[in-house]
Write an enzyme that holds these catalytic residues in place. Structure first.
Site, short mmCIF file in Angstrom:
data_model
loop_
_atom_site.label_atom_id
_atom_site.label_comp_id
_atom_site.label_asym_id
_atom_site.label_seq_id
_atom_site.Cartn_x
_atom_site.Cartn_y
_atom_site.Cartn_z
N TYR A 1 0.85 -1.19 0.00
CA TYR A 1 0.00 0.00 0.00
C TYR A 1 0.89 1.24 0.00
O TYR A 1 0.60 2.21 -0.68
CB TYR A 1 -0.90 -0.01 1.23
CG TYR A 1 -1.96 -1.09 1.15
CD1 TYR A 1 -3.14 -0.86 0.44
CD2 TYR A 1 -1.77 -2.32 1.76
CE1 TYR A 1 -4.11 -1.84 0.36
CE2 TYR A 1 -2.74 -3.29 1.68
CZ TYR A 1 -3.90 -3.06 0.99
OH TYR A 1 -4.85 -4.04 0.90
N ASN B 1 -13.56 0.05 -5.21
CA ASN B 1 -13.42 -0.25 -6.63
C ASN B 1 -13.56 -1.73 -6.95
O ASN B 1 -12.78 -2.54 -6.49
CB ASN B 1 -12.05 0.25 -7.09
CG ASN B 1 -11.89 0.07 -8.57
OD1 ASN B 1 -12.28 0.92 -9.34
ND2 ASN B 1 -11.32 -1.04 -8.97
N CYS C 1 -6.72 -5.46 -7.33
CA CYS C 1 -6.43 -4.99 -5.97
C CYS C 1 -5.77 -6.07 -5.13
O CYS C 1 -5.17 -5.78 -4.11
CB CYS C 1 -7.69 -4.48 -5.31
SG CYS C 1 -9.22 -4.97 -6.06
N HIS C 2 -5.88 -7.34 -5.53
CA HIS C 2 -5.25 -8.40 -4.74
C HIS C 2 -3.73 -8.37 -4.83
O HIS C 2 -3.04 -9.02 -4.07
CB HIS C 2 -5.78 -9.77 -5.20
CG HIS C 2 -5.48 -10.09 -6.60
ND1 HIS C 2 -6.34 -9.81 -7.64
CD2 HIS C 2 -4.38 -10.67 -7.14
CE1 HIS C 2 -5.76 -10.23 -8.76
NE2 HIS C 2 -4.59 -10.73 -8.50
N GLU D 1 -0.70 -16.71 -9.25
CA GLU D 1 0.16 -15.90 -10.11
C GLU D 1 1.64 -16.10 -9.79
O GLU D 1 2.51 -15.60 -10.49
CB GLU D 1 -0.22 -14.43 -9.94
CG GLU D 1 -1.67 -14.19 -10.36
CD GLU D 1 -2.03 -12.72 -10.21
OE1 GLU D 1 -1.23 -11.98 -9.63
OE2 GLU D 1 -3.12 -12.36 -10.68
#
Length: 82
Positions: A22, A45, A52-53, A79
């Site tokens: 962040y 959002n 956002c992950h 990922e």
DNA sequence: GAGCTGACATGTT
DNA sequence: CAACATGCCAGCT
């Protein structure tokens, strides 16, 4: 251009398999100390263009996630970011 | 413009 | 290691 828009843009540009904290996102967006604001924005959002992950806390923990904190971890594993 | 809120960060206890 | 306290700052009302 508000800070929010910049944050969304930055997050949307995070490549697959990579993660930003962040603080990092806030820094890139222009306000290094606005990490909280980044979270506030991401939670509102739901755009699929905003992964956002890929945004986690500075200590390495996932933090929160609108679709479930577990899901966030799983996506990161998928990922290869974790 | 003032006050409240919060997906954070860092330091103490 | 976990709970608590303080600082921080943009968004929303």
């Amino acid at each position: 251009m508000t800070f929010k828009e910049r944050v969304l843009k930055v997050v949307s540009q995070i490549p697959r398999g990579k993660t930003l904290t962040y603080s990092q996102v806030a820094e890139i967006a222009g306000s290094p100390k606005a990490a909280r604001v980044v979270g506030s924005i991401l939670k509102e959002n739901f755009d699929p263009k905003i992964p956002c992950h890929r945004v986690i806390r500075s200590n390495g923990t996932p933090g929160e996630y609108n679709r479930g904190n577990k899901e966030k971890i799983r996506l990161l594993k998928e990922e290869g970011a974790l």
